[in-house]
Write an enzyme that holds these catalytic residues in place. Structure first.
Site, PDB file in Angstrom:
ATOM      1  N   ASP A 183     -12.342  -9.533   4.385  1.00  0.00           N
ATOM      2  CA  ASP A 183     -13.355  -9.385   3.493  1.00  0.00           C
ATOM      3  C   ASP A 183     -13.716 -11.129   3.687  1.00  0.00           C
ATOM      4  OD1 ASP A 183     -13.215  -6.966   2.901  1.00  0.00           O
ATOM      5  OD2 ASP A 183     -13.761  -7.117   0.812  1.00  0.00           O
ATOM      6  N   ASP A 230      -1.979 -18.840   1.258  1.00  0.00           N
ATOM      7  CA  ASP A 230      -3.215 -19.190   0.397  1.00  0.00           C
ATOM      8  C   ASP A 230      -3.872 -20.473   1.283  1.00  0.00           C
ATOM      9  OD1 ASP A 230      -0.480 -20.559   0.720  1.00  0.00           O
ATOM     10  OD2 ASP A 230      -0.330 -21.174  -1.470  1.00  0.00           O
ATOM     11  N   TYR A 248       0.903  -1.384   0.204  1.00  0.00           N
ATOM     12  CA  TYR A 248       0.109  -0.108  -0.052  1.00  0.00           C
ATOM     13  C   TYR A 248       0.967   1.277  -0.147  1.00  0.00           C
ATOM     14  CZ  TYR A 248      -4.412  -2.069   0.829  1.00  0.00           C
ATOM     15  OH  TYR A 248      -5.594  -3.032   0.948  1.00  0.00           O
ATOM     16  N   ASP A 270      -6.051  -7.373   4.264  1.00  0.00           N
ATOM     17  CA  ASP A 270      -7.164  -6.843   3.666  1.00  0.00           C
ATOM     18  C   ASP A 270      -8.239  -7.758   3.123  1.00  0.00           C
ATOM     19  OD1 ASP A 270      -8.628  -4.556   2.370  1.00  0.00           O
ATOM     20  OD2 ASP A 270      -7.675  -5.178   0.686  1.00  0.00           O
ATOM     21  N   LYS A 312       3.792 -15.412   3.352  1.00  0.00           N
ATOM     22  CA  LYS A 312       4.011 -16.188   2.276  1.00  0.00           C
ATOM     23  C   LYS A 312       5.407 -16.448   2.398  1.00  0.00           C
ATOM     24  CE  LYS A 312       2.790 -18.153  -1.954  1.00  0.00           C
ATOM     25  NZ  LYS A 312       1.872 -19.311  -1.715  1.00  0.00           N
TER      26      LYS A 312
HETATM   27  C1  IPM Z   1     -10.365  -1.519   3.706  1.00  0.00           C
HETATM   28  C2  IPM Z   1     -10.558  -1.051   2.462  1.00  0.00           C
HETATM   29  C3  IPM Z   1      -9.309  -0.337   2.098  1.00  0.00           C
HETATM   30  C4  IPM Z   1      -8.023  -0.915   2.043  1.00  0.00           C
HETATM   31  C5  IPM Z   1      -9.651   0.545   0.656  1.00  0.00           C
HETATM   32  C6  IPM Z   1     -10.966   1.515   0.666  1.00  0.00           C
HETATM   33  C7  IPM Z   1      -8.236   1.589   0.497  1.00  0.00           C
HETATM   34  O1  IPM Z   1     -10.653  -1.996   1.470  1.00  0.00           O
HETATM   35  O2  IPM Z   1     -10.198  -0.672   4.933  1.00  0.00           O
HETATM   36  O3  IPM Z   1     -10.190  -2.798   3.869  1.00  0.00           O
HETATM   37  O4  IPM Z   1      -7.842  -1.505   1.108  1.00  0.00           O
HETATM   38  O5  IPM Z   1      -7.418  -0.665   3.161  1.00  0.00           O
HETATM   39 MG    MG Z   2     -10.756  -3.984   2.273  1.00  0.00          MG
END
Ligand code: IPM
Ligand code: MG
Length: 349
Positions: free
Chosen positions: A248, A220, A142, A244, A188
């Site tokens: 999710d 993975d 990032y 990240d 990894k």
């Molecule tokens: C999160 C989001 C952010 C990230 C984006 C919006 C930049 O996906 O907070 O998880 O990737 O960190």
């Molecule tokens: Mg995210």
């Protein structure tokens, strides 16, 4: 206790869910003799539209003058679908994390019995799942050097220093000590040099936490284990991008990404935000799930030492969930609006 809160509602459903969290904080304040002062500021696409900058200086000033930041979400399709846009809403969020040194993003994955059916996983896999991800937030791909080398090639760099790894690893080990004493480092290391440094650093630190069992898992495999046997995780420690992606994925276990809160902490001011995004398709419709933001407010209370108040908010959310007073993402039948769900939580408080 008096707390100044910077409110950065942002884009899409951000303002709607943040309004419910503020409502809940006001109610909890009356009950526990806490007072909050909320100051709004711009971030994301709405900030670009108003000032040309996704993180205007005025917003940074409001945050600096506050004790904590409550954030909604950033992003709109207008920018998502335009890869050539030079100014993007997400840059505001990334700069905010960097400016305030918010190097640890804490994302608890809690499950609720009432929602087992809402999970795409079989109930026997969801039962008892309760873990927390410590995602490094101000390093890795990032923030590494990135760019174009001519028209047909581009690069992003992942780099980590020992101290960047140590500071979040200490937090994760301490969290494990207060939980089930199990830490999984996800990396990894069979491919990446930075992952090998993570292992080296974490191995040294582990000696200071002899009561915590340290396990190492390739990312993975971790992606697969989160679906196959999520109950095995207690505290997960990982670098920025892996965290990240995995959070999710992990959110799906609970039944809805709309439920999940997060805290981003460093050595100074901390920020609290739901892990879901700005969900532009739902903006203005009153259907967004406010629980992720309300539970983020509970994390804010915990972080401020108001543990009883935090527990009360979590109990009120669970009560609303159990009574089926929920938004359409988890209703499976009669759904309530965002504000009605917020009112229900206040009612239980
Ligand atoms: C999160 C989001 C952010 C990230 C984006 C919006 C930049 O996906 O907070 O998880 O990737 O960190
Ligand atoms: Mg995210």
């Amino acid at each position: 206790m008096h707390k100044k809160i910077a409110v950065l509602a942002g884009d899409g459903i951000g303002p709607e869910v943040v309004a419910e969290a503020i409502k809940v904080l006001r109610a909890i304040g009356r009950k526990f003799d806490l007072s909050f002062e909320f100051t709004e500021a711009l971030i994301g696409a709405c900030a670009i539209d108003a000032t040309g900058d996704p993180l205007p200086e005025a917003t940074i000033e409001v945050c600096k003058a506050s004790d904590a930041i409550l954030l909604g979400a950033v992003g709109t399709p207008k920018y998502d679908n335009d890869p050539s846009a030079e100014v993007r809403p997400e840059q505001g969020l990334l700069r905010l994390r960097k400016t305030f040194g918010l190097y640890a993003n804490i994302r608890p994955i809690a499950t609720y019995e009432r929602l087992y059916e809402a999970s795409p996983l079989k109930t026997e896999r969801v039962r008892g799942v309760d873990f927390v991800v410590y995602r490094e937030l101000t390093g890795g791909a990032y923030f590494g050097e990135k760019g174009r080398t001519g028209a047909d090639s581009a690069f992003d760099t992942i780099s980590y220093s020992r101290s960047e790894i140590e500071r979040i690893a200490h937090m994760a080990f301490k969290a494990a000590q207060s939980r089930r004493k199990h830490l999984t480092l996800v990396d990894k290391a069979n491919v990446l040099e930075t992952s090998r440094l993570w292992r080296e650093v974490v191995d040294v630190l582990a000696k200071a936490y002899p009561d915590v069992t340290l396990e190492k898992m390739f990312v993975d495999n971790a992606a697969m284990q989160i679906i196959q046997r999520p109950v095995q995780f207690d505290v997960v420690l990982t670098e920025n991008m892996f965290g990240d992606i995995l959070t999710d994925e992990a959110s799906v276990i609970t039944g809805s990404i709309g439920l999940l809160p997060s805290a981003s902490v460093g050595d100074g001011i901390a920020m609290f935000e739901p892990i879901h995004g700005s969900y532009p398709q739902a903006a203005g419709k009153g259907i967004a799930n406010p629980f992720g933001t309300i539970l983020s407010a509970a994390m804010l209370l915990d972080h401020s030492g108001a543990h009883e108040a935090a527990a009360a908010v979590r109990e009120a959310v669970t009560a609303a969930l159990n009574a089926g007073e929920v938004t359409e993402d988890i209703a499976g039948g009669r759904a309530m609006s965002t504000t009605a769900v917020g009112d229900a939580v206040v009612g239980y408080l």
